[in-house]
Design a protein around this motif. Sequence first.
Motif, PDB file in Angstrom:
ATOM      1  N   GLN A  50       0.828  -1.208   0.000  1.00 59.85           N
ATOM      2  CA  GLN A  50       0.000   0.000   0.000  1.00 59.85           C
ATOM      3  C   GLN A  50       0.865   1.261   0.000  1.00 59.85           C
ATOM      4  OE1 GLN A  50      -2.762  -0.422   3.353  1.00 59.85           O
ATOM      5  NE2 GLN A  50      -4.242  -1.326   1.942  1.00 59.85           N
ATOM      6  N   HIS A  51       0.306   2.306  -0.570  1.00 59.18           N
ATOM      7  CA  HIS A  51       0.948   3.618  -0.589  1.00 59.18           C
ATOM      8  C   HIS A  51       0.086   4.550   0.252  1.00 59.18           C
ATOM      9  CE1 HIS A  51       2.778   7.130  -3.135  1.00 59.18           C
ATOM     10  NE2 HIS A  51       3.215   7.117  -1.888  1.00 59.18           N
ATOM     11  N   LEU A  52       0.672   5.119   1.301  1.00 62.95           N
ATOM     12  CA  LEU A  52      -0.049   5.943   2.260  1.00 62.95           C
ATOM     13  C   LEU A  52       0.444   7.383   2.195  1.00 62.95           C
ATOM     14  CD1 LEU A  52       0.161   3.534   5.340  1.00 62.95           C
ATOM     15  CD2 LEU A  52      -1.423   3.444   3.390  1.00 62.95           C
ATOM     16  N   LEU A  53      -0.458   8.309   2.491  1.00 62.95           N
ATOM     17  CA  LEU A  53      -0.131   9.730   2.523  1.00 62.95           C
ATOM     18  C   LEU A  53      -0.289  10.252   3.941  1.00 62.95           C
ATOM     19  CD1 LEU A  53       0.488  12.471   1.138  1.00 62.95           C
ATOM     20  CD2 LEU A  53      -1.983  12.693   0.704  1.00 62.95           C
ATOM     21  N   ASP A  54       0.784  10.834   4.481  1.00 61.99           N
ATOM     22  CA  ASP A  54       0.734  11.535   5.759  1.00 61.99           C
ATOM     23  C   ASP A  54       0.703  13.018   5.433  1.00 61.99           C
ATOM     24  OD1 ASP A  54       0.906  12.418   8.349  1.00 61.99           O
ATOM     25  OD2 ASP A  54       3.024  11.913   8.598  1.00 61.99           O
ATOM     26  N   LEU A  55      -0.486  13.612   5.517  1.00 63.96           N
ATOM     27  CA  LEU A  55      -0.685  14.987   5.067  1.00 63.96           C
ATOM     28  C   LEU A  55      -0.608  15.928   6.266  1.00 63.96           C
ATOM     29  CD1 LEU A  55      -1.269  16.749   2.637  1.00 63.96           C
ATOM     30  CD2 LEU A  55      -3.711  16.327   2.966  1.00 63.96           C
ATOM     31  N   GLY A  56       0.396  16.813   6.245  1.00 68.69           N
ATOM     32  CA  GLY A  56       0.648  17.670   7.396  1.00 68.69           C
ATOM     33  C   GLY A  56       1.508  16.944   8.407  1.00 68.69           C
ATOM     34  N   CYS A  57       2.627  16.393   7.944  1.00 65.65           N
ATOM     35  CA  CYS A  57       3.432  15.488   8.771  1.00 65.65           C
ATOM     36  C   CYS A  57       4.225  16.199   9.851  1.00 65.65           C
ATOM     37  CB  CYS A  57       4.372  14.675   7.896  1.00 65.65           C
ATOM     38  SG  CYS A  57       5.652  15.670   7.052  1.00 65.65           S
ATOM     39  N   GLY A  58       4.425  17.521   9.735  1.00 67.69           N
ATOM     40  CA  GLY A  58       5.188  18.242  10.739  1.00 67.69           C
ATOM     41  C   GLY A  58       6.587  17.695  10.904  1.00 67.69           C
ATOM     42  N   THR A  59       6.986  17.460  12.149  1.00 70.89           N
ATOM     43  CA  THR A  59       8.331  16.946  12.425  1.00 70.89           C
ATOM     44  C   THR A  59       8.401  15.426  12.350  1.00 70.89           C
ATOM     45  OG1 THR A  59       7.910  16.870  14.804  1.00 70.89           O
ATOM     46  CG2 THR A  59       8.861  18.915  13.920  1.00 70.89           C
ATOM     47  N   THR A  76       4.353   8.535   1.845  1.00 70.79           N
ATOM     48  CA  THR A  76       4.731   9.874   1.409  1.00 70.79           C
ATOM     49  C   THR A  76       4.226  10.852   2.455  1.00 70.79           C
ATOM     50  OG1 THR A  76       4.654   9.310  -0.953  1.00 70.79           O
ATOM     51  CG2 THR A  76       4.452  11.637  -0.366  1.00 70.79           C
ATOM     52  N   ALA A  77       5.138  11.627   3.033  1.00 70.62           N
ATOM     53  CA  ALA A  77       4.796  12.575   4.095  1.00 70.62           C
ATOM     54  C   ALA A  77       4.995  13.992   3.573  1.00 70.62           C
ATOM     55  CB  ALA A  77       5.662  12.324   5.316  1.00 70.62           C
ATOM     56  N   VAL A  78       3.985  14.838   3.753  1.00 75.45           N
ATOM     57  CA  VAL A  78       3.979  16.168   3.150  1.00 75.45           C
ATOM     58  C   VAL A  78       3.748  17.227   4.222  1.00 75.45           C
ATOM     59  CG1 VAL A  78       2.855  17.656   1.441  1.00 75.45           C
ATOM     60  CG2 VAL A  78       3.031  15.190   1.015  1.00 75.45           C
ATOM     61  N   ASP A  79       4.465  18.338   4.112  1.00 77.36           N
ATOM     62  CA  ASP A  79       4.199  19.467   4.998  1.00 77.36           C
ATOM     63  C   ASP A  79       4.574  20.765   4.303  1.00 77.36           C
ATOM     64  OD1 ASP A  79       3.464  19.597   8.126  1.00 77.36           O
ATOM     65  OD2 ASP A  79       4.672  21.342   7.581  1.00 77.36           O
ATOM     66  N   ALA A  80       3.877  21.840   4.677  1.00 77.70           N
ATOM     67  CA  ALA A  80       4.122  23.144   4.066  1.00 77.70           C
ATOM     68  C   ALA A  80       5.271  23.888   4.729  1.00 77.70           C
ATOM     69  CB  ALA A  80       2.856  23.996   4.141  1.00 77.70           C
ATOM     70  N   ASP A  98       9.209   8.850   2.325  1.00 78.12           N
ATOM     71  CA  ASP A  98       9.694  10.024   1.599  1.00 78.12           C
ATOM     72  C   ASP A  98       8.991  11.280   2.104  1.00 78.12           C
ATOM     73  OD1 ASP A  98      11.411   8.653  -0.338  1.00 78.12           O
ATOM     74  OD2 ASP A  98       9.531   7.866  -1.147  1.00 78.12           O
ATOM     75  N   PHE A  99       9.739  12.375   2.204  1.00 79.12           N
ATOM     76  CA  PHE A  99       9.196  13.650   2.666  1.00 79.12           C
ATOM     77  C   PHE A  99       9.166  14.649   1.515  1.00 79.12           C
ATOM     78  CE2 PHE A  99      10.669  11.596   6.517  1.00 79.12           C
ATOM     79  CZ  PHE A  99       9.614  11.838   7.389  1.00 79.12           C
ATOM     80  N   VAL A 100       8.044  15.362   1.412  1.00 75.73           N
ATOM     81  CA  VAL A 100       7.820  16.301   0.317  1.00 75.73           C
ATOM     82  C   VAL A 100       7.403  17.647   0.908  1.00 75.73           C
ATOM     83  CG1 VAL A 100       6.435  16.816  -1.733  1.00 75.73           C
ATOM     84  CG2 VAL A 100       7.122  14.446  -1.244  1.00 75.73           C
ATOM     85  N   HIS A 101       8.001  18.710   0.405  1.00 76.61           N
ATOM     86  CA  HIS A 101       7.626  20.059   0.821  1.00 76.61           C
ATOM     87  C   HIS A 101       6.496  20.550  -0.065  1.00 76.61           C
ATOM     88  CE1 HIS A 101       8.761  24.567   1.327  1.00 76.61           C
ATOM     89  NE2 HIS A 101       7.870  24.188   2.232  1.00 76.61           N
ATOM     90  N   GLY A 102       5.335  20.764   0.530  1.00 76.52           N
ATOM     91  CA  GLY A 102       4.193  21.230  -0.246  1.00 76.52           C
ATOM     92  C   GLY A 102       3.020  21.538   0.643  1.00 76.52           C
ATOM     93  N   ALA A 103       2.150  22.410   0.178  1.00 79.53           N
ATOM     94  CA  ALA A 103       0.960  22.793   0.927  1.00 79.53           C
ATOM     95  C   ALA A 103      -0.202  21.882   0.570  1.00 79.53           C
ATOM     96  CB  ALA A 103       0.590  24.244   0.622  1.00 79.53           C
ATOM     97  N   ALA A 104      -1.073  21.662   1.532  1.00 78.87           N
ATOM     98  CA  ALA A 104      -2.247  20.816   1.298  1.00 78.87           C
ATOM     99  C   ALA A 104      -3.148  21.389   0.220  1.00 78.87           C
ATOM    100  CB  ALA A 104      -3.030  20.653   2.599  1.00 78.87           C
ATOM    101  N   GLU A 105      -3.092  22.713   0.046  1.00 79.31           N
ATOM    102  CA  GLU A 105      -3.945  23.361  -0.954  1.00 79.31           C
ATOM    103  C   GLU A 105      -3.398  23.229  -2.369  1.00 79.31           C
ATOM    104  OE1 GLU A 105      -4.316  25.685   2.948  1.00 79.31           O
ATOM    105  OE2 GLU A 105      -2.732  24.701   1.794  1.00 79.31           O
ATOM    106  N   SER A 106      -2.160  22.771  -2.527  1.00 82.06           N
ATOM    107  CA  SER A 106      -1.563  22.696  -3.869  1.00 82.06           C
ATOM    108  C   SER A 106      -0.682  21.456  -3.981  1.00 82.06           C
ATOM    109  CB  SER A 106      -0.746  23.961  -4.157  1.00 82.06           C
ATOM    110  OG  SER A 106       0.199  24.206  -3.134  1.00 82.06           O
ATOM    111  N   LEU A 107      -1.251  20.302  -3.693  1.00 89.08           N
ATOM    112  CA  LEU A 107      -0.486  19.066  -3.673  1.00 89.08           C
ATOM    113  C   LEU A 107       0.032  18.681  -5.059  1.00 89.08           C
ATOM    114  CD1 LEU A 107      -2.680  17.043  -1.178  1.00 89.08           C
ATOM    115  CD2 LEU A 107      -0.365  17.912  -0.778  1.00 89.08           C
ATOM    116  N   ALA A 108      -0.782  18.878  -6.077  1.00 85.13           N
ATOM    117  CA  ALA A 108      -0.341  18.507  -7.430  1.00 85.13           C
ATOM    118  C   ALA A 108       0.905  19.285  -7.819  1.00 85.13           C
ATOM    119  CB  ALA A 108      -1.472  18.740  -8.425  1.00 85.13           C
ATOM    120  N   GLY A 109       0.968  20.557  -7.425  1.00 80.68           N
ATOM    121  CA  GLY A 109       2.134  21.370  -7.734  1.00 80.68           C
ATOM    122  C   GLY A 109       3.392  20.879  -7.056  1.00 80.68           C
TER     123      GLY A 109
END
Length: 240
Positions: A50-59, A76-80, A98-109
Amino acid sequence: MTLLHGPGLADAFDRSAPAYDLLVAANPGYHAQLRLAARRLALPGGGAGQHLLDLGCGTGASTAALLRAAPRARITAVDASAGMLARARAKRWPPGVDFVHGAAESLAGAGVTGPFDAVLAAYLVRNTAGPDAVLAAVRGLLRPGGRLAVHDYTLTGAPVHRAVWSAVCWGVVIPLGAVGPGGPGLYRHLWRSVLEFDTAPAFRDRLRRAGFADVRVSPVGGWQRGITHTFTARRPAADR
């Protein structure tokens, strides 16, 4: 006070990042509740395949909770906040996180396109300028039948819970935050944002309006009963 959103909120998290882990560690049950929220996703087989998204992962606290619940999944863990992400990336992680720098409002970008088998969003939706748009985007990122867990401070609406929340914030959280590198601004925002955001019943209804099915609201124990809830839901299997 004016609530923080977008770049202003990300900047506040950047400034507070160096002491953030110490502050949340002082919150009884914080990490246990994140682990409980991740378990409430009820992911089969340890997340194998499975591929999981942690949206707003913080630290990375929610990432660690998700990994514990699904040790065989790819995450995939994402935070703005770049500052919070730097703290997360500095910790030890197994391959597949994996950690990705991005905002929840513009994930595709940010290159976050899915599809995902499940999404965990802890302490996130309340902090976005457009909760409905974020929920719609999350639904679109999930596979049909995919699972969502939103974990956050969402009051019942009862006066006693509003009073307890304000007492804890002004008696403990804001004074502790004030001595950290970011000052009290982020924690004043936390106090006000919870009071102004949805109650637990209202957020349950917001999820239903966003097209999620099987929406359930689960409380936590301790002093946060009536203050913190986990919402679980699914993208309908027939939603193609």
